[in-house]
Write a protein that holds these residues in place. Structure first.
Motif, PDB file in Angstrom:
ATOM      1  N   THR A  15     -16.794  18.236  18.171  1.00 18.12           N
ATOM      2  CA  THR A  15     -17.151  18.650  19.525  1.00 18.12           C
ATOM      3  C   THR A  15     -18.649  18.561  19.811  1.00 18.12           C
ATOM      4  OG1 THR A  15     -17.287  20.972  18.849  1.00 18.12           O
ATOM      5  CG2 THR A  15     -15.173  20.201  19.729  1.00 18.12           C
ATOM      6  N   GLN A  20     -19.169  13.570  19.239  1.00 19.28           N
ATOM      7  CA  GLN A  20     -18.755  12.851  20.438  1.00 19.28           C
ATOM      8  C   GLN A  20     -19.069  11.365  20.333  1.00 19.28           C
ATOM      9  OE1 GLN A  20     -20.011  14.770  24.139  1.00 19.28           O
ATOM     10  NE2 GLN A  20     -19.885  16.770  23.133  1.00 19.28           N
ATOM     11  N   HIS A  24     -16.451   8.159  20.411  1.00 20.85           N
ATOM     12  CA  HIS A  24     -16.675   6.961  21.234  1.00 20.85           C
ATOM     13  C   HIS A  24     -16.702   5.692  20.388  1.00 20.85           C
ATOM     14  CE1 HIS A  24     -18.328   4.369  24.353  1.00 20.85           C
ATOM     15  NE2 HIS A  24     -19.351   4.083  23.545  1.00 20.85           N
ATOM     16  N   TYR A  48      -8.750  18.766  22.477  1.00 21.20           N
ATOM     17  CA  TYR A  48     -10.157  18.366  22.395  1.00 21.20           C
ATOM     18  C   TYR A  48     -10.777  18.256  23.790  1.00 21.20           C
ATOM     19  CZ  TYR A  48     -14.241  15.515  21.055  1.00 21.20           C
ATOM     20  OH  TYR A  48     -15.512  15.028  20.860  1.00 21.20           O
ATOM     21  N   GLY A  49     -10.025  17.733  24.744  1.00 16.58           N
ATOM     22  CA  GLY A  49     -10.546  17.594  26.094  1.00 16.58           C
ATOM     23  C   GLY A  49     -10.892  18.909  26.750  1.00 16.58           C
ATOM     24  N   CYS A  52     -14.088  20.551  24.191  1.00 13.51           N
ATOM     25  CA  CYS A  52     -15.341  19.810  24.076  1.00 13.51           C
ATOM     26  C   CYS A  52     -16.020  19.672  25.438  1.00 13.51           C
ATOM     27  CB  CYS A  52     -15.052  18.422  23.497  1.00 13.51           C
ATOM     28  SG  CYS A  52     -16.488  17.329  23.456  1.00 13.51           S
ATOM     29  N   ARG A  53     -17.292  20.015  25.508  1.00 16.67           N
ATOM     30  CA  ARG A  53     -18.105  19.734  26.693  1.00 16.67           C
ATOM     31  C   ARG A  53     -18.656  18.318  26.531  1.00 16.67           C
ATOM     32  NH1 ARG A  53     -20.888  22.557  30.767  1.00 16.67           N
ATOM     33  NH2 ARG A  53     -22.820  21.532  31.428  1.00 16.67           N
ATOM     34  N   TRP A  54     -17.979  17.351  27.092  1.00 21.58           N
ATOM     35  CA  TRP A  54     -18.285  15.922  26.885  1.00 21.58           C
ATOM     36  C   TRP A  54     -19.590  15.561  27.584  1.00 21.58           C
ATOM     37  CZ3 TRP A  54     -16.275  12.592  23.556  1.00 21.58           C
ATOM     38  CH2 TRP A  54     -16.463  11.223  23.736  1.00 21.58           C
ATOM     39  N   MET A  60     -14.291  10.114  28.009  1.00 19.48           N
ATOM     40  CA  MET A  60     -13.621  10.540  26.791  1.00 19.48           C
ATOM     41  C   MET A  60     -12.315   9.763  26.647  1.00 19.48           C
ATOM     42  SD  MET A  60     -12.090  14.312  25.791  1.00 19.48           S
ATOM     43  CE  MET A  60     -13.672  15.146  25.847  1.00 19.48           C
ATOM     44  N   ALA A  65      -8.731  13.308  24.067  1.00 15.46           N
ATOM     45  CA  ALA A  65      -8.583  14.448  24.962  1.00 15.46           C
ATOM     46  C   ALA A  65      -7.322  15.248  24.659  1.00 15.46           C
ATOM     47  CB  ALA A  65      -8.567  13.966  26.406  1.00 15.46           C
TER      48      ALA A  65
END
Length: 351
Positions: A15, A20, A24, A48-49, A52-54, A60, A65
């Motif tokens: 996260t 991140q 990716h 995860y979506g 996590c603060r993407w 994402m 997610a």
């Protein structure tokens, strides 16, 4: 190999900022399939979506997610774990994964300088992965732990590697390090806006030690550190990504700036790693404009995996001076750990 290899991968500390970037970079990786994402207690059990603060500009991936965040315990259905854990957590957790048989590619600093742990940049010192044999014998485990260097070290080591045939004696470097290197939420805006912070805890020590191990020789199952002397000063600056390093080098052989640029342009990764998915054909990109490299313009060279060098000049104190730039969260962190996982598999003969 005629058939593409397929390996199950878990991301530890998925996260955070480096985690991140790993999500990716592993999206559509030709060899690796992510089967688990781990996080802290507040994230475990949540998609995860949601957990996590993407923060990346790219979206994402949908598969990520929907994946439920798992505890960071060696009970994952994976062969490889790529660790984006903070060093204080990595120190306790990563050996447990290696003891349980996982290949652990770590971005943390906890074990970089351990005598039996490879500190690796595959296009610089692929042969150092041979420390794995000593590590397994010493620690009596079937897995593997290898590390990549500090994000700023990366910017300095690749050009220094190209200069090693000319006898690198002494190095002075000053870093201008981006905000993303401090993670999220990072440096408070009231401290960094309209400002430069001339101290980053622990960074100068890493920059003065790690290159000596990376540029050393692997002899009789151990690393003999390079004899160069390094003096480092580190600064946090208000750029988002891309660590810039101003480097002065004293060489045994007084080569010209033109010869220096030829040596750097001509540097190529070892044959063993040249075809790995994360390798780039030109690890060092040389710019001749008087105002390059710049983080905003040059950090994505080689998809973020090349080091960009410019302003190569004679130095009135040492032999040469130049500026080097690396994308700190790709080449200096997530991409480096991913590259190491690929290189370890090559060393083991699995790809």
């Amino acid at each position: 190999m005629s058939v593409k290899p397929s390996f199950r991968v878990a991301i530890l500390g998925a996260t955070g900022m480096v985690g991140q970037w790993l999500v990716h970079l592993l999206d559509h990786h030709p060899w690796f399939r992510v089967v688990a994402l781990t996080g802290s207690d507040r994230s475990v059990g949540r998609p995860y979506g949601e957990a996590c603060r993407w923060l990346l500009g790219a979206p994402m991936p949908e598969w990520a997610a929907q994946m439920i965040v798992r505890p960071t315990e060696p009970e994952l259905d994976a062969e490889i774990v790529i660790s984006a854990l903070p060093s204080e957590i990595a120190r306790e957790v990563e050996p447990r994964f290696a003891a349980a048989g996982y290949l652990v590619a770590s971005n943390a600093s906890a074990y970089r300088m351990a005598e039996d742990v490879p500190l690796v940049m595959p296009d610089v010192n692929f042969d150092h992965i041979g420390l794995i044999a000593r590590q397994r014998a010493t620690r009596n485990w079937s897995g593997t732990l290898l590390t990549n260097p500090n994000c700023t070290t990366t910017a300095a080591v690749l050009p220094l590697k190209a200069l090693m045939p000319y006898g690198v004696r002494r190095v002075h470097l000053v870093s201008l390090q981006a905000l993303s290197g401090a993670g999220y939420p990072g440096v408070p805006s009231l401290e960094i806006v309209d400002n430069i912070l001339p101290y980053i805890p622990g960074e100068e020590e890493k920059l003065e030690r790690e290159p000596r191990k990376l540029l050393g020789r692997f002899v009789d199952g151990a690393v003999e550190e390079a004899g160069l002397v390094i003096s480092a000063q580190t600064n946090r600056v208000p750029t988002l990504d891309g660590h810039l390093v101003c480097i002065s080098v004293e060489l045994e052989e007084a080569i010209s700036p033109e010869e220096t640029m030829r040596a750097m342009r001509g540097y190529r990764p070892p044959e063993e790693v040249a075809d790995l998915p994360s390798a780039v054909a030109q690890p060092i990109v040389v710019r001749t404009e008087p105002d390059r490299p710049q983080p905003r313009l040059d950090r994505m060279a080689g998809d973020g995996m090349s080091v960009v060098v410019g302003r190569v000049q004679r130095c009135p104190v040492f032999t040469l001076k130049f500026v080097a730039l690396t994308h700190n969260t790709i080449r200096g962190a997530a991409g480096a750990a991913l590259f190491n996982a690929e290189a370890a598999l090559r060393w083991m003969g699995k790809v």
